[in-house]
Design a protein around this motif. Structure first.
Motif, mmCIF file in Angstrom:
data_model
loop_
_atom_site.group_PDB
_atom_site.id
_atom_site.type_symbol
_atom_site.label_atom_id
_atom_site.label_comp_id
_atom_site.label_asym_id
_atom_site.label_seq_id
_atom_site.Cartn_x
_atom_site.Cartn_y
_atom_site.Cartn_z
ATOM 1 N N ALA A 79 -7.842 -5.306 1.894
ATOM 2 C CA ALA A 79 -7.145 -4.341 1.053
ATOM 3 C C ALA A 79 -6.995 -4.842 -0.378
ATOM 4 O O ALA A 79 -6.672 -6.009 -0.628
ATOM 5 C CB ALA A 79 -5.769 -4.047 1.634
ATOM 6 N N LEU A 80 -7.236 -3.942 -1.320
ATOM 7 C CA LEU A 80 -7.039 -4.210 -2.735
ATOM 8 C C LEU A 80 -5.579 -3.935 -3.101
ATOM 9 O O LEU A 80 -4.884 -3.197 -2.402
ATOM 10 C CB LEU A 80 -7.953 -3.301 -3.566
ATOM 11 C CG LEU A 80 -9.449 -3.464 -3.346
ATOM 12 C CD1 LEU A 80 -10.201 -2.323 -4.023
ATOM 13 C CD2 LEU A 80 -9.926 -4.808 -3.871
ATOM 14 N N PRO A 81 -5.076 -4.508 -4.211
ATOM 15 C CA PRO A 81 -3.702 -4.222 -4.641
ATOM 16 C C PRO A 81 -3.567 -2.762 -5.069
ATOM 17 O O PRO A 81 -4.484 -2.182 -5.636
ATOM 18 C CB PRO A 81 -3.494 -5.165 -5.836
ATOM 19 C CG PRO A 81 -4.573 -6.191 -5.739
ATOM 20 C CD PRO A 81 -5.725 -5.518 -5.066
ATOM 21 N N TRP A 82 -2.400 -2.187 -4.794
ATOM 22 C CA TRP A 82 -2.138 -0.802 -5.171
ATOM 23 C C TRP A 82 -2.314 -0.585 -6.672
ATOM 24 O O TRP A 82 -1.986 -1.457 -7.476
ATOM 25 C CB TRP A 82 -0.694 -0.418 -4.836
ATOM 26 C CG TRP A 82 -0.319 -0.428 -3.397
ATOM 27 C CD1 TRP A 82 0.465 -1.357 -2.764
ATOM 28 C CD2 TRP A 82 -0.655 0.544 -2.393
ATOM 29 N NE1 TRP A 82 0.627 -1.034 -1.440
ATOM 30 C CE2 TRP A 82 -0.044 0.132 -1.184
ATOM 31 C CE3 TRP A 82 -1.415 1.712 -2.402
ATOM 32 C CZ2 TRP A 82 -0.162 0.847 0.008
ATOM 33 C CZ3 TRP A 82 -1.541 2.428 -1.214
ATOM 34 C CH2 TRP A 82 -0.926 2.002 -0.029
ATOM 35 N N ILE A 83 -2.790 0.587 -7.050
ATOM 36 C CA ILE A 83 -2.686 1.034 -8.430
ATOM 37 C C ILE A 83 -1.474 1.960 -8.522
ATOM 38 O O ILE A 83 -0.995 2.471 -7.511
ATOM 39 C CB ILE A 83 -3.972 1.734 -8.925
ATOM 40 C CG1 ILE A 83 -4.221 3.031 -8.137
ATOM 41 C CG2 ILE A 83 -5.178 0.793 -8.828
ATOM 42 C CD1 ILE A 83 -5.360 3.870 -8.711
ATOM 43 N N ASP A 84 -0.964 2.155 -9.726
ATOM 44 C CA ASP A 84 0.279 2.909 -9.895
ATOM 45 C C ASP A 84 0.204 4.304 -9.288
ATOM 46 O O ASP A 84 1.151 4.765 -8.635
ATOM 47 C CB ASP A 84 0.628 3.016 -11.377
ATOM 48 C CG ASP A 84 1.060 1.681 -11.980
ATOM 49 O OD1 ASP A 84 1.412 0.770 -11.200
ATOM 50 O OD2 ASP A 84 1.030 1.552 -13.217
ATOM 51 N N GLU A 85 -0.915 4.986 -9.485
ATOM 52 C CA GLU A 85 -1.033 6.365 -9.006
ATOM 53 C C GLU A 85 -1.022 6.433 -7.480
ATOM 54 O O GLU A 85 -0.479 7.382 -6.901
ATOM 55 C CB GLU A 85 -2.293 7.008 -9.568
ATOM 56 C CG GLU A 85 -2.255 7.278 -11.057
ATOM 57 C CD GLU A 85 -2.538 6.050 -11.909
ATOM 58 O OE1 GLU A 85 -2.406 6.157 -13.144
ATOM 59 O OE2 GLU A 85 -2.907 4.995 -11.345
ATOM 60 N N LEU A 86 -1.592 5.443 -6.821
ATOM 61 C CA LEU A 86 -1.542 5.421 -5.366
ATOM 62 C C LEU A 86 -0.121 5.204 -4.872
ATOM 63 O O LEU A 86 0.300 5.817 -3.881
ATOM 64 C CB LEU A 86 -2.460 4.326 -4.816
ATOM 65 C CG LEU A 86 -3.940 4.652 -4.694
ATOM 66 C CD1 LEU A 86 -4.696 3.449 -4.129
ATOM 67 C CD2 LEU A 86 -4.171 5.867 -3.815
ATOM 68 N N LEU A 87 0.629 4.336 -5.545
ATOM 69 C CA LEU A 87 2.028 4.122 -5.168
ATOM 70 C C LEU A 87 2.849 5.388 -5.360
ATOM 71 O O LEU A 87 3.745 5.692 -4.569
ATOM 72 C CB LEU A 87 2.616 2.972 -5.981
ATOM 73 C CG LEU A 87 2.147 1.561 -5.588
ATOM 74 C CD1 LEU A 87 2.709 0.530 -6.553
ATOM 75 C CD2 LEU A 87 2.568 1.233 -4.156
ATOM 76 N N GLU A 88 2.541 6.135 -6.422
ATOM 77 C CA GLU A 88 3.251 7.395 -6.655
ATOM 78 C C GLU A 88 2.972 8.387 -5.525
ATOM 79 O O GLU A 88 3.887 9.038 -5.006
ATOM 80 C CB GLU A 88 2.828 7.982 -7.995
ATOM 81 C CG GLU A 88 3.304 7.173 -9.196
ATOM 82 C CD GLU A 88 2.621 7.588 -10.492
ATOM 83 O OE1 GLU A 88 1.879 8.611 -10.476
ATOM 84 O OE2 GLU A 88 2.810 6.911 -11.514
ATOM 85 N N LEU A 89 1.714 8.484 -5.127
ATOM 86 C CA LEU A 89 1.352 9.404 -4.048
ATOM 87 C C LEU A 89 1.929 8.929 -2.715
ATOM 88 O O LEU A 89 2.376 9.748 -1.897
ATOM 89 C CB LEU A 89 -0.165 9.538 -3.964
ATOM 90 C CG LEU A 89 -0.817 10.288 -5.133
ATOM 91 C CD1 LEU A 89 -2.332 10.155 -5.083
ATOM 92 C CD2 LEU A 89 -0.414 11.758 -5.129
ATOM 93 N N LYS A 90 1.918 7.631 -2.487
ATOM 94 C CA LYS A 90 2.512 7.090 -1.264
ATOM 95 C C LYS A 90 3.987 7.456 -1.183
ATOM 96 O O LYS A 90 4.493 7.858 -0.125
ATOM 97 C CB LYS A 90 2.338 5.571 -1.210
ATOM 98 C CG LYS A 90 2.862 4.939 0.080
ATOM 99 C CD LYS A 90 2.412 3.484 0.184
ATOM 100 C CE LYS A 90 3.368 2.561 -0.549
ATOM 101 N NZ LYS A 90 4.587 2.293 0.285
#
Length: 208
Positions: A83-94
């Motif tokens: 797994a790669l580190p989260w990007i901000d937009e993925l954290l927002e969607l999560k």
């Protein structure tokens, strides 16, 4: 059985036994969904997926990416990803998906289908790396596509259309009893991004 053009008084129960699949309909407004779709196309580290067909490893046209809280390993189709580190937009969607479902996810597998000619064969998400009977939150962005379920024993089929900005949640024993797929189609010529928020079993990960 087809579940098309359902009203948006969600969630809709997609299957009625041996598991639970809920379709929440449109989770993200169109303007916001368009923004995330464009950002993910640009910022995600997309790579061709690997598949084992009759003992031969091939690269798919479909692109994938795997992100998470930690560099979790995830093995499917005889291929392992870190797994790669989260990007901000993925954290927002999560966060949006977690707020809607009440679940907590530590990883996300993304798929990029460039057109309707690219799909996914029948399978279940029951890999040993995943928390057994854990929820999977599937967020769809881009082209509207048909999505199907098939019971492993009875062969009952259920299909629905996944809209741009919509959320589908698979729970309980669904992966043990049902297969699912994204059938290819020649009527769609625009891309779709699918985000499947998952939970890696960290106790198993820690023991590796």
């Amino acid at each position: 059985m087809d579940l098309f053009d359902e009203p948006e008084c969600t969630p809709i129960n997609v299957i009625d036994y041996d598991g639970l699949v809920e379709y929440h309909g449109l989770l993200i407004p169109a303007v916001q969904a368009n923004y995330y779709f464009d950002v993910l196309l640009e910022k995600i580290e997309w790579k061709s997926d690997q598949a084992n067909i009759f003992g031969k490893q091939i690269l798919t046209k479909r692109k994938v990416a795997w992100y998470g809280d930690k560099p979790f390993s995830y093995t499917y189709s005889n291929a392992t990803k870190l797994a790669l580190p989260w990007i901000d937009e993925l954290l927002e969607l999560k966060s949006i998906v977690e707020e809607k479902t009440g679940a907590s996810f530590n990883s996300c597998l993304l798929n990029l289908y460039h057109s309707g000619e690219e799909g996914m064969a029948w399978h279940s998400d029951a890999e040993k790396d995943l928390l057994k009977n854990g929820e999977i939150g599937s967020l769809s962005l881009g082209a509207q596509r048909k999505f199907s379920f098939k019971h492993k024993r009875s062969q009952k089929n259920v299909s629905l259309l996944l809209q741009h900005g919509s959320l589908l949640v698979m729970k309980g024993e669904t992966q043990s009893h049902w297969l699912h797929r994204l059938p290819p189609t020649k009527t769609v010529n625009t891309p779709r991004v699918n985000l499947t928020f998952r939970t890696i079993d960290e106790t198993q990960f820690a023991s590796c």
